[in-house]
Design an enzyme around this catalytic site. Structure first.
Site, mmCIF file in Angstrom:
data_model
loop_
_atom_site.group_PDB
_atom_site.id
_atom_site.type_symbol
_atom_site.label_atom_id
_atom_site.label_comp_id
_atom_site.label_asym_id
_atom_site.label_seq_id
_atom_site.Cartn_x
_atom_site.Cartn_y
_atom_site.Cartn_z
ATOM 1 N N LYS A 47 -44.602 31.254 -28.784
ATOM 2 C CA LYS A 47 -45.428 32.521 -28.523
ATOM 3 C C LYS A 47 -46.725 32.222 -28.612
ATOM 4 O O LYS A 47 -47.689 32.867 -27.937
ATOM 5 C CB LYS A 47 -45.178 32.765 -29.958
ATOM 6 N N ARG B 79 -45.545 33.542 -38.042
ATOM 7 C CA ARG B 79 -44.346 32.978 -37.360
ATOM 8 C C ARG B 79 -44.166 31.320 -36.528
ATOM 9 O O ARG B 79 -45.776 31.620 -35.764
ATOM 10 C CB ARG B 79 -44.520 34.701 -35.931
ATOM 11 N N GLY C 294 -34.112 33.735 -33.916
ATOM 12 C CA GLY C 294 -33.356 33.649 -34.831
ATOM 13 C C GLY C 294 -32.931 32.310 -36.445
ATOM 14 O O GLY C 294 -32.558 32.244 -37.152
ATOM 15 N N MET D 51 -35.924 30.586 -37.142
ATOM 16 C CA MET D 51 -37.276 30.309 -37.084
ATOM 17 C C MET D 51 -37.642 31.242 -38.417
ATOM 18 O O MET D 51 -37.655 32.793 -38.475
ATOM 19 C CB MET D 51 -38.061 29.297 -37.090
ATOM 20 N N ARG E 148 -44.005 36.793 -22.974
ATOM 21 C CA ARG E 148 -42.750 35.916 -22.018
ATOM 22 C C ARG E 148 -41.338 36.240 -21.208
ATOM 23 O O ARG E 148 -41.183 37.617 -20.797
ATOM 24 C CB ARG E 148 -41.587 35.449 -23.009
ATOM 25 N N HIS F 196 -8.042 17.697 -16.320
ATOM 26 C CA HIS F 196 -7.059 18.077 -15.020
ATOM 27 C C HIS F 196 -7.283 19.712 -14.561
ATOM 28 O O HIS F 196 -6.989 20.772 -14.545
ATOM 29 C CB HIS F 196 -5.470 17.884 -14.957
ATOM 30 N N SER G 260 -17.662 8.338 1.869
ATOM 31 C CA SER G 260 -17.602 10.135 0.251
ATOM 32 C C SER G 260 -17.698 9.461 -0.291
ATOM 33 O O SER G 260 -16.785 8.685 -1.076
ATOM 34 C CB SER G 260 -16.552 10.374 0.518
ATOM 35 N N CYS H 97 -17.866 13.903 -3.190
ATOM 36 C CA CYS H 97 -16.756 14.742 -3.003
ATOM 37 C C CYS H 97 -16.011 14.880 -4.498
ATOM 38 O O CYS H 97 -15.206 15.435 -4.487
ATOM 39 C CB CYS H 97 -16.035 14.407 -1.608
ATOM 40 N N TYR I 9 -23.866 14.896 3.734
ATOM 41 C CA TYR I 9 -23.907 16.558 2.563
ATOM 42 C C TYR I 9 -23.097 15.794 1.191
ATOM 43 O O TYR I 9 -22.537 14.734 1.046
ATOM 44 C CB TYR I 9 -22.974 16.971 3.629
#
Lengths: 993, 993
Positions: free
Chosen positions: A29, A99, A108, A110, A353, A501, A810, A880, A900
């Site tokens: 701010k 503020r 909310g 502070m 902002r 899983h 991989s 992977c 990749y």
């Protein structure tokens, strides 16, 4: 800190001591106010106490740092001069707001105190100056309550009670309103407000043990302390912990001249966005309240009107605001969220902002900012004409304000992710949702799902087959449940974390999943689940919001996802920029299809074991193989599996036509395939003719203390070479069949869990021997690769020797993380949160199963790449694990030099984005761009191999080539030299149309 | 191979082409024969076909390599010249033996053919030359049978039947022996032998499909082929696999002139040792048969007489043999195992090799060879006088033949190990043992044990308390069984490998243990076990031989171990040579006591969790802590444990007076402590007042999929700081109590399973805060260290940052091996054998849990040491896994620069030996000796710290010092400046006296 530390930064009268870059020091701010002032926007004057002052305050046991008081006083005087008013003045007093404002948004969390400076005398001064005593008294009573509750911690309800007492007794009687009608605050008169003020002061005195301070500077100090204190309040600490906000010093404190939007009909207040935050449309969008304070907009006390209304009631203020909108967008190069107040026709900017937006809007805004002017010429000219806009801004407004690179850099993985998952209809009221909320779990896979509760996979499959939508609710899932999971709309489990899983499998499908819901109790026998007092039965409806992890009873309407056309545009830009290949983890033709539509350039991980569960026939065959007593019986059972696997591979090869497909040989320990229920054991017994007793014994025999480190991966192939042989046969035969049908096949056979080069050599030799024998028998030439997964530290450490054997490696970073950290993915849920909890320990920044542990695991990955390439400079290297779809991890993979990444289909766009972002970041840091490796490597190597094969079988080759050419012409009528990547992109587009 | 490859090496007439160093090429036997020939000993002439020829033979699909046949022929001619006889000669034929001989001993595995060269004509030549036709015929029938069975694979029993037929029908009738008396072979006459020969030739023809070869060179080729073939015979492959013999090319073939010890009473044959192999006494020891062949000694057909008898019957040969004995010992510098034959008073040496010996003898021989002359002066002079011994050898014989270093290098870990374990009385006949053998398992801890079968730990404790000796028989053991395990004489399990729970715990105690006995079936309900058809009940006697892994029913007498005085002497030499410290893993005062008596210089790993199981009271307290619902209840339960732990630590500190003690905070996951039986759950429920249901739920809740990677180690301390605090309190309070009683205490607190420097910092801070508060409150200064175990790859990778926090690190290579290789120690039994099996895969040379995986895990260890010392150059570094007692691993630890190794008490001498051997090896390779680090570091750092503390509390310090000095004088009357190490040595000696 030294005496001379600058604790306070002033802003006002177009001059500022700070600027927008000092977010860390001045908070979001404070930096915003300074910056707006700096660029000449109308901002009320004020000053900001730095976050460092807050940190010092906490450090010194809640005492102000040396010098702060003097600087606060000096700046107050400066503020009074700028405003030409004095705090506590009897005639025309200056009022200020106090503020909080940290570098990160903590809504909310502070404190805010308004109207500071009012006391028994200055309230009359305000009355005079505003010509509105009621307004002044109302401001005073609000201030006492706010100050009392925030600075002194007095329960707000006590004030509310006293206020309601006066209102309900005196006002109601005076205006004669019946009991059932609500008396409005605005119906109170001055004397009643005076009574309220008197009662508030008594409450204050009783609770605080001292009179309400009449000295304005004392008020100010109290308010500043309240803001400082709020930083270390429990709820703020908790919030930062939950939101993973770290590295902040504290909150800044903004002391700002009060302006009033509630002084009459030439006043107003509003909140607006520089573009439409839900669609991204380039239009001025916002809410407005005439004759109201900013809090009223936020609190929803009155229903605001649309911003365009301002044009009618205060046309000049509107045009000025229009100009501000343009200036802010051009200045910040981003859509802004603005708060303003108009006090007697004078516009004041209170906050700006970067604005939150819907995922669709994010893409539209980014793409439009990079391709279109901010404002059309007509409007620009009008504002220039009226002097609201300077020539400089007018010029800027006429062309795109950001580059394509900036557009790419701005998009986040969350933007993409949210784009693809269904959500609960936003039109449903939050009250209705809250009323049905049962509890929350870990939001493993986003999106919403709704269906009837099923407690077993079998039931889920059955109901789904009958056309019902179902949600599978389990304590935990296991590979046996995969069929039922797939049949379900969503999955809910009581245990496990984001990489359990259930979560991993569901993520692969982009299927809504909530895990680790520890309040969930399931009684499988009674077919009931209960959570926080609510009990539901099988067949009842339930709705899951996988994005928040919330579980609702009953069914709610879901809204399907849709991607705007700007998404496609931006992703195209990403593909042009990135050098890292992006593949997918996919186990079925359907997954492969989905992944291609999302831009995958190949399969980086095709897990073959899930295929074993798909039908009962397959399950029984694999189980028969496991309970077999000798190699011959095993081979008999494997022979039954062969056609299934071959068929699956054919389906995948067909989908991936022209793209590489990495197939991992069976990985999990065999006991995972064995039946667990009595019924399934019976079935297997009657199927195989083996006794139940034997099956149970075999199951017990195969039980492992630490299955993760057990008899799995390529260790199975060492013990049972026939399994490897069957799988290789299935792959190669499928490839041959596809090739004969004109499909371009690039199989890459991947051996899992290697720990040793000799081990890998044995298995690679076996693989090649099997494959080459089939190819020779069939008279077909095929380019296939044999490589390995690096998922143990030992494999990474010995990568130089591994690379002597492997065509590619991989990194299986899921298991590599488990082994490197000695951390079970399935069990870490119990203590890993303590490791990530910033306030408790803050040991890890992120869950290492979500975002690659670059310090530890990353060191092994880099070592593996370096060593691997030291032996084989062109070694193809990918990843992977789950990390392939995490942006930070993708950045890492790019920097580490991989070819990749591979991730679940729905993470493919995230990976494409991240891979582009890291290139942009590197280039802006002055690094030379890397060549695009992945696709080229595949193509080059396959070309080379084909040439080699050609010398052997020229005739055969010619025939094939001819056939191919014919097909190509017929099917595509395009340049035959297209790369696999281009083709994929085309296919993807076609699909979307 | 090129044409000119030399396949054959000749020896004879004091000239040789090969020598003793060529064991790999010529095999052990061939090299020995060449070497004996070379140094002038009487050896029959002959030649050796190299192991390379064998390898080439196998490679070429059982065809001879190019050039071999010519070289065999050439050398045969050379041999005939040397012997002045011709193969197959009708008058005085040369006969040869054809024997296999690889570089490693493979007794009974390969083939031997004697008397080759006999045929229908030469047999008469031999008859003439030997003037003994019966002898010649006997030799011929033996040859046909040997050649037929080995070269043609004809079943030996068919020959034996035919032979017995002639003997039992014709000879018995002729000499008129009654049916119940055995007819001796020697009672057969020439005509009967002729008949045997005729029948043998028929058998040969029928089975081989061709006549018995009369051509001697054809015989020779057949015999050479038979030897070559035997190398790849299944039983030989299996033997090499079991004995882990690798890297050999093949077997050599030795073709040697036959000499005969069975030509009359001026002939004989014998096997002898240059020293007594069971006691090590320096005396000529052996067995002799007059008028017999070598096979007769080995086969045990006739009972031999003692070697000294030779002095009476053939004094000259005896003295010549005496000289040979001395020459061989001086030449090989080792006790030799010799075979000789005397043919008509002429001595021939047939074989010499380093002799096998008892562990006691190994020490005595090594120490005496390094400190005493080989032969006393009188005997030397006598042999020199008679010209049997040269002046050069006489001079050598008069002084020690090896250095102390050579003595150390010669001793093996097996020598030491076998020294300390009881054995089954060697007087018990092997027949009796075999009759009672039930089966075998994995020989996890050597030594024998005998007792009554118990199937539960509780029963074992109960019976043992009643004075019975018991053997605990379990499917597997768990930490709950520790009490019962300790009470038992030995442990037998059906599952697990050498590093299973049972094996590791038992090894710590040096307690006989056989694991992984897969034929063992236990019916806990019926209290019965059965194995290979034998069933025993609880209470029945059973005997285990942990050295071989054999299980016998019934009880057998055991003989206690005893170490000769030379053991102490040699270990003293080791301690003088080594620079690596040797500590022990010990959890109790008893273990500590034992370890000190075996030479430990401190404790490198004191596991605190075993203490929780010792009594029911403790068990209940830890269980109460685990089922507690909040921190307060946990603390209440922990308070109950505190006095127990403190008492245990006091006991250990007292035993280790003056030596460092590394105490590891609790490590296993909490569920390991929870009760598993119904009865124990009841007990806990009634003890805590918590419901059984809750306990079961809690147990289920704590269940882990992969406990090895679960909520254990320092993760417990992160979640439950109160556990750490209790343990640190117990350690520090115990140290204070001991210090006040004048005991020198050096506690080193070790935090297990660290994966991150921040994590370690948090726990180290907590540890120090707790400790320092207690010390401050008690007004005591104490030098303690806080360090960590490095047992995950991540900890090793980040060792530089770990070292910023840790005072010391200790590599926990058990878990580091599990994580680096992704290999569960408890589950690897199912597939790891396939990895070690040389013939199957040969992926690993050794079980990585037995001998450190230097390639992979070792790389991390070296990295950890280098990085750790990069931050803290004097970082104290040790190892405390099972590897600390494995010689190869100890070598590695020394080379890697560790300060100490720590191992179970009974492995301490092994580590001391290995630590000396590696120094000797390094010095002989020209490496500069390293400074002795471990003991000094401890001393130095403690001194330094003491000094620091002193500046703070000078007065207090002086008082303590004075008190100490007084005590010391009274107790020891020795130099007060002794190092802890010297003291330990002294204590050890005192104990042994």
């Amino acid at each position: 800190m030294a005496k001379k530390t600058k604790w306070v930064y002033f802003f006002g009268a177009n001059k500022t001591e700070g600027d927008g870059s000092q977010k860390q020091l001045l908070g979001g701010k404070g930096a915003g106010l300074a910056e707006m002032t700096r660029i000449g926007l109308p901002v009320p004057a004020g000053y900001t106490i730095t976050t460092e002052a807050c940190a010092e305050f906490t450090k010194r046991g809640n005492r102000w740092p040396v010098g702060l008081e003097q600087q606060v006083k000096d700046n107050l005087r400066k503020l009074e001069r700028a405003c030409k008013k004095k705090l506590g003045d009897k005639k025309n007093p200056l009022l200020v707001s106090v503020r909080s404002g940290a570098a990160a948004s903590m809504p909310g969390m502070m404190e805010t105190i308004l109207n500071l400076g009012l006391n028994d005398e200055s309230v009359e001064g305000l009355a005079k100056a505003s010509s509105n005593r009621r307004f002044a008294l109302d401001a005073y009573r609000r201030f006492i309550m706010m100050f009392g509750s925030t600075a002194k911690g007095i329960n707000r309800e006590i004030f509310d009670e006293a206020f309601d007492g006066v209102k309900d007794n005196q006002t109601r009687r005076r205006i004669g309103k019946p009991d059932h009608d609500l008396v409005l605050d605005t119906e109170m008169n001055e004397s009643e407000l005076e009574k309220v003020i008197a009662e508030f002061k008594t409450i204050y005195k009783n609770a605080a043990g001292e009179s309400f301070p009449q000295n304005p500077f004392e008020q100010l100090k109290g308010a500043i302390n309240a803001v400082f204190d709020s930083w270390m309040a429990e709820k703020a600490i908790k919030y930062r912990s939950v939101e993973r906000i770290t590295g902040l010093k504290g909150t800044a404190v903004n002391i700002c001249q009060m302006v009033f939007g509630n002084m009459g009909d030439d006043c107003g207040t509003g909140v607006c966005f520089t573009r439409d935050p839900s669609t991204g449309e380039n239009t001025f969008y916002g809410d407005l309240l005439i004759n109201a304070q900013g809090e009223d907009v936020v609190a929803g006390v009155r229903t605001p009107v649309r911003l365009s209304e301002l044009r009618n009631v205060m046309p000049e203020s509107y045009e000025q605001l229009e100009a501000v909108r343009v200036m802010l967008e051009l200045h910040y190069k981003e859509m802004q969220d603005i708060e303003f107040t108009i006090e007697r026709n004078k516009l004041y900017m209170l906050q700006c902002r970067t604005g939150k937006r819907s995922p669709g809007a994010a893409f539209r805004i980014a793409v439009e900012q990079a391709t279109k002017p901010t404002l059309d010429r007509r409007d620009v000219n009008r504002l220039v004409r009226k002097k609201y806009l300077s020539k400089r801004y007018a010029k800027l407004a006429a062309k795109p304000v950001i580059t394509k690179d900036e557009a790419i850099a701005r998009i986040t993985d969350a933007d993409i992710e949210r784009l693809f998952y269904p959500v609960i209809d936003p039109d449903i009221s939050s009250a209705e949702l809250t009323a049905n909320e049962m509890g929350t779990g870990i939001n493993a896979v986003p999106g919403a799902a709704c269906g009837r509760i099923c407690f077993t996979a079998a039931e889920a499959e059955e109901y789904a087959a009958g056309g019902s939508k179902v949600i599978l609710v389990r304590k935990e899932t296991s590979p046996e449940d995969v069929g039922g999971m797939h049949a379900s709309q969503g999955i809910l489990t009581a245990t496990g974390g984001k990489t359990s899983h259930a979560a991993v499998v569901a993520r692969g499908w982009g299927k809504c999943c909530i895990v680790g819901c520890d309040k969930l109790q399931i009684d499988y026998a009674a077919k009931k689940m209960s959570m926080n007092g609510t009990t539901l039965s099988a067949g009842d409806f339930i709705t899951l919001d996988g994005s928040t992890g919330t579980i609702y009873r009953d069914q709610f309407k879901l809204v399907p996802p849709s991607a705007p056309k700007e998404y496609d545009e931006l992703m195209k830009w990403c593909d042009q920029r990135r050098t890292l290949g992006v593949r997918t983890n996919a186990d079925t033709p359907e997954d492969s299809h989905k992944a291609i539509s999302l831009g995958a350039e190949g399969i980086g991980l095709c897990r073959t074991e899930h295929m074993f569960f798909e039908t009962e026939e397959r399950r029984l065959a694999i189980q028969e193989m496991i309970v077999a007593d000798d190699e011959e019986s095993r081979r008999t059972a494997l022979d039954k599996l062969l056609p299934f696997q071959r068929g699956d591979f054919e389906g995948i090869f067909k989908e991936m036509n022209g793209l590489p497909v990495t197939i991992r040989l069976v990985d999990p320990p065999l006991h995972e395939f064995l039946p667990s229920t009595e019924a399934d054991i019976d079935k297997l017994a009657s199927h195989t003719g083996v006794s139940k007793d034997f099956i149970e014994k075999r199951t017990e025999q195969l039980h492992e203390s630490n299955p993760m480190l057990g008899h799995r991966g390529c260790r199975l192939a060492i013990t049972y070479p026939e399994i490897l042989e069957m799988q290789v046969r299935a792959i190669i035969e499928a490839a041959i069949n596809c090739k004969r049908r004109g499909i371009k096949v690039f199989p890459e056979i991947m051996i899992p869990l290697t720990i040793d080069p000799v081990e890998l050599r044995i298995l690679t030799d076996r693989t090649k021997a099997t494959a080459d024998a089939i190819l020779a028998a069939e008279g077909v030439s095929l380019n296939y690769l044999v490589g390995t997964m690096v998922e143990t530290p030992r494999a990474a450490l010995l990568a130089d020797r591994i690379a002597e054997v492997a065509d590619f490696i991989s990194f299986g970073t899921n298991d590599l993380t488990q082994t490197t950290m000695g951390l079970s993915r399935d069990d870490a849920g119990r203590f890993l949160p303590d490791y990530i909890d910033v306030e408790k320990t803050g040991i890890f920044k992120d869950d290492p199963f979500q975002s690659l542990d670059q310090d530890g695991v990353g060191m092994l990955v880099k070592w593996g790449i370096e060593k691997g390439r030291s032996t084989k400079p062109k070694l193809k290297i990918g990843i992977c694990g789950e990390h392939g779809g995490d942006p930070e991890s993708v950045y890492f993979c790019h920097r580490a030099g991989m070819d990749y990444v591979s991730c679940s289909p729905y993470r493919v766009p995230v990976a494409r984005l991240a891979a582009a972002q890291v290139v942009i970041e590197e280039e802006s840091a002055g690094k030379k761009p890397r060549k695009k490796a992945a696709a080229k490597t595949t193509k080059a190597s396959s070309k080379k191999k084909t040439k080699k094969a050609a010398t052997k079988k020229k005739a055969a080759k010619k025939k094939v080539a001819k056939k191919k050419a014919t097909k190509k012409k017929a099917a595509k009528k395009k340049s035959p030299k297209k790369s696999p990547k281009k083709k994929a992109a085309k296919r993807k587009k076609a699909k979307r149309r």
